[in-house]
Scaffold this motif. Sequence first.
Motif, mmCIF file in Angstrom:
data_model
loop_
_atom_site.group_PDB
_atom_site.id
_atom_site.type_symbol
_atom_site.label_atom_id
_atom_site.label_comp_id
_atom_site.label_asym_id
_atom_site.label_seq_id
_atom_site.Cartn_x
_atom_site.Cartn_y
_atom_site.Cartn_z
ATOM 1 N N SER A 154 0.846 -1.186 0.000
ATOM 2 C CA SER A 154 0.000 0.000 0.000
ATOM 3 C C SER A 154 0.885 1.241 0.000
ATOM 4 C CB SER A 154 -0.916 0.004 1.223
ATOM 5 O OG SER A 154 -1.568 1.243 1.354
ATOM 6 N N SER A 155 0.507 2.203 -0.795
ATOM 7 C CA SER A 155 1.265 3.454 -0.833
ATOM 8 C C SER A 155 1.023 4.298 0.419
ATOM 9 C CB SER A 155 0.873 4.262 -2.076
ATOM 10 O OG SER A 155 -0.521 4.523 -2.085
ATOM 11 N N PHE A 156 0.053 3.879 1.238
ATOM 12 C CA PHE A 156 -0.284 4.642 2.443
ATOM 13 C C PHE A 156 0.308 4.034 3.711
ATOM 14 C CE2 PHE A 156 -3.755 5.177 -0.610
ATOM 15 C CZ PHE A 156 -3.761 6.554 -0.756
ATOM 16 N N ALA A 157 0.987 2.880 3.590
ATOM 17 C CA ALA A 157 1.533 2.225 4.781
ATOM 18 C C ALA A 157 2.924 1.681 4.478
ATOM 19 C CB ALA A 157 0.609 1.092 5.226
ATOM 20 N N LYS A 158 3.875 2.015 5.323
ATOM 21 C CA LYS A 158 5.231 1.508 5.175
ATOM 22 C C LYS A 158 5.323 0.117 5.797
ATOM 23 C CE LYS A 158 7.363 6.094 5.399
ATOM 24 N NZ LYS A 158 8.333 6.958 6.121
#
Length: 488
Positions: free
Chosen positions: A466-470
Motif C-alpha cells: 500500500s502506498s499509504f503504509a510503510k
Amino acid sequence: MTRFLSVPVVDINRDNFKQFWPSVVFACKTASFIALDAELSGLGPRKQLVAKNLPERYKAICDVAKTRAVLSLGVSCYQYKPPLPDQAVRKKANFAVQTYNITTLCNEDYMVEPAALQFLVEHGFDFNKQYSKGVTYHPGQDKDNDGTEISIRNLFGEILMSGTPVVVHNGLVDMTFLYHHFYTTLPPSYSQFVGDLSEMYQGGIFDTKYLAEFVVRMPSSYLEYVFRKCQRDNLKSEEEGGKFFTLTFQEYLEGSFVEYHPCFLPERKISDPSSEKKICQLYWAHGFCNQATCDGTHNLDIILDADLEQEEQKKRRRRRKRKRKKRGQSEMVDESEGDTEMLEETEQDISVASPEKISIEKEELSGEGRNVEGSIICKDNGIDEAIKESKREQINGKLPRQHGSHRAGFDAFMTGFAMACVISKRGHFPSNEQTEKKHLAMFGLNGEANKLFLSGKNIPMLVTKSSFAKPSQAHKEKMKRLMEQHSR
C-alpha cells in the motif's frame, strides 16, 4: 495411471528433526511450489474472525495468534518434472512430492480450546507425543541464537528465502499464525501486515479455497471436497485424452517415521439408488456436521456422485433448450413429462449407498495397513474388493501403519494436489527451458497469485503493498537478518 493408493508423510519430531533437516531444506529449495498447513490450539470467537471490516478482522485474528499455538506444521513440496523432449504436445506432467508433518511445541504459555483439542483427538492427533517429542519454538521476535540453530523458525526462513511460491487453503489465519510464531511480531495495522506478506513471499501466495470458489467454481470448497473432486477430474481428463498429471513419491526405508494416508478412488459409482439414505446437506456444504444423530451420509464419493448427476442433468436440459430454439419453438413451452421428473429429482436429496457399505469403508480406512504405491484395481467388485485386498495384505504383515487422514502434513498434501489440478485445468505445463522461473507464472497462473479467500466476502484479500503504509519495523529487521544469514 493417475490413481494412487496412499500418500507417504514423513513424521518429524524433536528426535529426528536434525536427521531430516538437510532433506527438508533441499526439498523446499528445489520445489516448484510448497503447500503449507498448520494445526492450531484454537481459533477464538468465530464471529470476530469474520468481521466485515478487514482491519477489525485482522485485529481479532492477531489476538488469537498471540494467545494460541501451532501444534503441528504440514509442508508438502511439489517439484515439477518437465516433459521429455520428444513429447511435442504437453498434456501430461509429473510432480515429485515430498510431504512432512512436523509436530511442534510452543515453549511459552498459550491457550487451548476444548473443541479444537477434541477435533484433533478424534482425527488421531497424539498429544502425549507432542509434549514429549514436539519440536520446540518461541513466538515473536528472534533471539540471539536463532540464526545458527536448526529450528522451525529457520526452516520457515529457508522457505521464504527460496522464493518458492507458497500454497494454502483458506489461508488468512494460517498466514497470521506463521508470521507471529515463526517469523516475528505481528504488525499493528492490517495494511502493514498485507504489505509485509507481499515482500516475504517473493514467489507469491496461492489460496486453493479462493481458486475453488472463484476460478474453478466448485459446488463446495472445503479441503477434503476439493481434493477428492480434483482426484476425479484429473483421472477423467486422462481418460478423455486431456491434460493431466501424475505424482511420484519418495521411497522410504521401513520405519516408524513414515505414515501412509489412504486415498482410495473407486473406478465406478458406489451410490445405490435403491437405498433410502440421504446426503447430509450440512456436510455437503461445509465439510462438517454438528448433529448428534445425523441420518445422512458424509461419504464424499457419494456426495460427488450426486453432484455429478445434477451437473449432467443440467447439461441435458441446456441441450434440449438449444434444440427447441433451433426448431423455432418458444422457450416457455412446458417441459415434457420426462423433463419434469428430472427437475423434481434435482430438488430432492439423492439416494445413496447403504449404511453397511459406509461403515465397512470407514472401518477399513482407519485400520493399521499401508497400500503399495501404484494403480488401484477395482473393476468387478469396485472399492469393496480393493479394501478387502488391503485388509488381506495387512493381516499378512506386508504393510506398515496407517493413520487418520486429518493431519497438517496430509492437509498440506491435499492443498498442493488441488494446486496441481488448477494448473492442469487453467494453466499450462511448461517445457524444460521454462522451468528456471521461480514463480507459478511459468504455469500461466500469475493472475491468480496473492489473492486470499475471505469468509463472508465475494472478493479476495489482495496481498500487495500500500502506498499509504510503510512495512513494519519488525519485518524490516527480520528480513535484513535473513538476507545476512543467506549471504554468508
